[in-house]
Design a protein around this motif. Structure first.
Motif, PDB file in Angstrom:
ATOM      1  N   ASP A  19       1.067  -1.105   0.001  1.00 19.37           N
ATOM      2  CA  ASP A  19       0.134   0.071  -0.044  1.00 19.37           C
ATOM      3  C   ASP A  19       0.861   1.004   0.076  1.00 19.37           C
ATOM      4  O   ASP A  19       1.409   1.547   0.882  1.00 19.37           O
ATOM      5  CB  ASP A  19      -1.038  -0.087   1.167  1.00 19.37           C
ATOM      6  N   SER A  20       0.864   2.064  -1.124  1.00 24.29           N
ATOM      7  CA  SER A  20       1.563   3.329  -1.101  1.00 24.29           C
ATOM      8  C   SER A  20       1.613   4.198  -0.132  1.00 24.29           C
ATOM      9  O   SER A  20       2.428   5.291   0.120  1.00 24.29           O
ATOM     10  CB  SER A  20       1.695   3.797  -2.604  1.00 24.29           C
ATOM     11  N   SER A  21       0.388   4.258   0.622  1.00 27.22           N
ATOM     12  CA  SER A  21       0.134   5.072   1.766  1.00 27.22           C
ATOM     13  C   SER A  21       0.665   4.572   2.914  1.00 27.22           C
ATOM     14  O   SER A  21       0.891   5.478   3.792  1.00 27.22           O
ATOM     15  CB  SER A  21      -1.590   5.572   1.958  1.00 27.22           C
ATOM     16  N   LYS A  22       1.151   3.516   2.935  1.00 23.18           N
ATOM     17  CA  LYS A  22       1.595   2.900   4.493  1.00 23.18           C
ATOM     18  C   LYS A  22       2.930   2.236   4.383  1.00 23.18           C
ATOM     19  O   LYS A  22       3.759   2.380   5.240  1.00 23.18           O
ATOM     20  CB  LYS A  22       0.622   1.619   4.673  1.00 23.18           C
ATOM     21  N   LYS A  50      -2.274   1.570  -4.973  1.00 31.09           N
ATOM     22  CA  LYS A  50      -2.986   2.725  -4.516  1.00 31.09           C
ATOM     23  C   LYS A  50      -2.473   4.119  -4.914  1.00 31.09           C
ATOM     24  O   LYS A  50      -2.630   5.078  -3.948  1.00 31.09           O
ATOM     25  CB  LYS A  50      -3.282   2.494  -3.248  1.00 31.09           C
ATOM     26  N   GLU A  72      -3.799   9.607  -1.824  1.00 32.80           N
ATOM     27  CA  GLU A  72      -2.649  10.382  -1.279  1.00 32.80           C
ATOM     28  C   GLU A  72      -1.677   9.438  -0.352  1.00 32.80           C
ATOM     29  O   GLU A  72      -2.234   8.397   0.335  1.00 32.80           O
ATOM     30  CB  GLU A  72      -3.473  11.310  -0.281  1.00 32.80           C
ATOM     31  N   GLY A  73      -0.595   9.466  -0.666  1.00 34.85           N
ATOM     32  CA  GLY A  73       0.239   8.469  -0.121  1.00 34.85           C
ATOM     33  C   GLY A  73       1.714   8.885  -0.081  1.00 34.85           C
ATOM     34  O   GLY A  73       2.102  10.278   0.085  1.00 34.85           O
ATOM     35  N   ARG A  74       2.777   7.857   0.161  1.00 35.36           N
ATOM     36  CA  ARG A  74       3.881   8.524   0.593  1.00 35.36           C
ATOM     37  C   ARG A  74       4.756   8.946  -0.800  1.00 35.36           C
ATOM     38  O   ARG A  74       4.432   8.318  -1.749  1.00 35.36           O
ATOM     39  CB  ARG A  74       4.755   7.493   1.410  1.00 35.36           C
ATOM     40  N   GLN A  82       0.279  12.097  -7.962  1.00 39.44           N
ATOM     41  CA  GLN A  82      -0.128  11.158  -6.903  1.00 39.44           C
ATOM     42  C   GLN A  82      -1.398  11.950  -6.355  1.00 39.44           C
ATOM     43  O   GLN A  82      -1.463  12.668  -6.511  1.00 39.44           O
ATOM     44  CB  GLN A  82       1.035  11.165  -5.709  1.00 39.44           C
ATOM     45  N   GLY A  83      -2.167  10.839  -5.778  1.00 39.38           N
ATOM     46  CA  GLY A  83      -3.431  11.024  -5.267  1.00 39.38           C
ATOM     47  C   GLY A  83      -4.536  11.661  -6.267  1.00 39.38           C
ATOM     48  O   GLY A  83      -4.573  11.139  -7.200  1.00 39.38           O
TER      49      GLY A  83
END
Length: 559
Positions: free
Chosen positions: A138-141, A167, A171-173, A199-200
């Protein structure tokens, strides 16, 4: 990253099969079929999108025509790989599933696994049956707990791993942070194949560093039949208008960093599990998934040699051999059947052939072998090294069994661990005792739980590795076997198999700790502890004894 392809991703096939199969007695047609097999598992932390990406790989592999969605997201379709009633009700995967499909002239065996840690043992067993793995993040985590654990199992088995950063439309890292985390936390160098543009809510698409093209993002596609806008020239005015000058300029800056600071592709490192091609995308929107499937067709290894006691077994050997890595009861509730999942490790399987059951030391004939699409199945006439087939079973097969054409082989590496959550099992209606015992026995044979008994009592005890696993056992006993049971928790949280060379010492130990000693279905003694402190105290008090959390180690060293 300079992104040079040293030797080519496809070189593995020519190297392995030219060296190892030059003297193979198998026909060219059978060798060709073995080369076409790609058997892989998907690993991830819960909710990283593993089941969704499974669906989309099947979609692009023409195995399904519309992607299902987990019920938790209130769509009309269940996921193909989540077939148990409890999976449909909760929107989670609690059992591994096998799905087979064709793509790009390759035959894929995809094994979807439970992401929840309570079912990690099922996942560990599945990883003994595959030749490569897809790690979904998961690109946000970023890297999460279960991903670390499952990655370590893959590393221990030297499995090649492809990575999908999912993902990216949320919104992610920062993508550089994600790559750095994989390299630092997992100690896994990355070879970036696709890179996100934005992104996002500002996600525009991905740049393919191999093809030197941008694919623009289109959200919300449930089918594979949709048009993607592709640009080859980063200076194309139409691209600048579609993406925006800000994101296009940032992409060019990112590419400079990638090309100057990363890893070249190294085939040997990839095949040893020490280098991972990385892709960015959105599984729920079908974006980046086809590129990933193309990569598996090109990069992932064909069937590889497997370790047995005393020797390695090559896939191109003339004689058939196979490993039972999973048992599943009641895949078809109408028939209350029991199916053994077998990985073909060498040679060719032919429907109706007679095989040798190594553990039972007897021959038996396999009729009506199956291939799978989750719980859907069809008869298969032939299967080859790398394939997964199902065998109808009346209780003769166990997880870890080896089938051959006569050789007394035993494949190694099937894990089973000591449980840490225990309950006494009692029926609300004693008339249903036969159904209860059958249900507990079959679920134990699946590896879902373990059954224990004490000497000279008729009481039944169950051990699992987590609360969710216990709830699944309760649910399945009631819904599949009609046994409404009461599970009374026991005040234990740790267990170990144990052994001492001195029979007198064993007898004294068994008498002294009789209230703590239970016996598993094989008759092996286990001691239950209230906590780790008690375990450490008893182990220190009895230095002549060896204690085991792994059944494999216990059997290898004590029997």
């Amino acid at each position: 990253m300079t992104h040079r392809d040293k030797g080519g991703f496809g070189l593995y096939l020519s190297v392995f099969f030219s060296k190892e199969t030059a003297m193979s007695p198998l026909s060219p047609e059978i060798l060709h079929e073995i080369r076409r097999r790609k058997t892989f598992a998907i690993i991830s932390h819960p909710d990283a999108g593993k089941t969704t990406i499974t669906e989309k790989l099947l979609l692009f592999g023409n195995a399904i025509h519309m992607a299902g969605m987990v019920k938790a997201k209130r769509a009309q379709h269940y996921t193909t790989s989540d077939w148990m009633e409890i999976e449909k009700q909760r929107g989670i995967s609690v059992s591994s599933s096998v799905m087979q499909f064709s793509y790009a002239e390759k035959e894929f065996n995809l094994l979807d696994t439970p992401g929840h840690e309570d079912f990690s043992e099922d996942t560990y067993r599945v990883l003994t049956a595959v030749d490569s793995a897809l790690m979904v993040i998961d690109s946000s985590k970023g890297i999460e707990t279960q991903t670390k654990k499952l990655f370590q199992v893959c590393r221990d088995r030297h499995l090649p791993i492809l990575t999908f950063m999912n993902k990216v439309d949320l919104e992610g890292r920062d993508p550089f942070e994600l790559i750095d985390e994989v390299e630092q936390v997992l100690k896994l160098p990355c070879f970036t194949v696709t890179w996100p543009v934005g992104q996002g809510s500002r996600f525009k698409g991905v740049y393919d560093l191999m093809e030197k093209k941008i694919r623009l993002f289109q959200p919300g596609k449930l089918t594979r039949d949709f048009h993607q806008e592709v640009f080859s020239d980063l200076d194309d005015p139409a691209l600048r208008e579609r993406v925006g000058a800000e994101w296009l300029d940032k992409l060019k800056d990112d590419l400079e960093l990638l090309c100057g600071a990363g890893h070249d592709f190294d085939e040997a490192k990839f095949l040893a599990g020490n280098l991972s091609p990385v892709f960015f995308g959105s599984a729920v929107n079908n974006f980046g998934v086809q590129e990933l499937l193309d990569a598996f067709a090109r990069y992932a290894p064909s069937p590889r040699p497997r370790q047995a006691e005393g020797r390695q077994v090559r896939p191109d050997e003339e004689k058939f051999s196979g490993l039972v890595f999973k048992i599943q009861a009641n895949m078809d509730p109408k028939h209350r059947d029991r199916c053994a999942f077998l990985r073909v490790c060498s040679g060719e399987f032919v429907q109706g052939m007679t095989v040798y059951h190594v553990r039972q030391e007897k021959d038996f004939k396999i009729n009506n072998a199956l291939q799978f699409m989750s719980q859907e199945r069809k008869n298969v006439d032939r299967a080859y090294a790398g394939d997964i087939i199902g065998i109808h079973d009346r209780g003769n097969l166990r997880i870890g069994d080896t089938l051959t054409e006569g050789e007394a082989l035993k494949f190694v590496g099937i894990p089973q661990f000591s449980p840490d959550l225990f309950s006494r099992v009692e029926l609300k209606n004693p008339i249903k005792n036969k159904q209860l015992q059958k249900g507990l026995e079959q679920l134990s044979e699946e590896g879902t739980s373990q059954i224990f008994r004490r000497k000279n009592t008729s009481e039944t005890f169950i051990g699992v590795v987590g609360q969710l696993q216990l709830e699944v056992v309760k649910f399945r006993l009631l819904n599949e076997y009609g046994a409404d049971a009461v599970f009374t928790p026991m005040n234990y949280s740790v267990s170990r198999w144990f052994h001492a060379e001195d029979p007198k010492a064993m007898d004294e130990f068994l008498r002294y700790y009789s209230s703590h000693v239970f016996y598993d279905v094989r008759g092996y003694p286990m001691i239950f502890f209230k906590n780790d402190w008690e375990r450490e105290y008893i182990q220190e008090k009895h230095p002549a004894f060896r204690f085991y959390s792994s059944l494999i180690n216990y059997e290898q060293e004590c029997l």
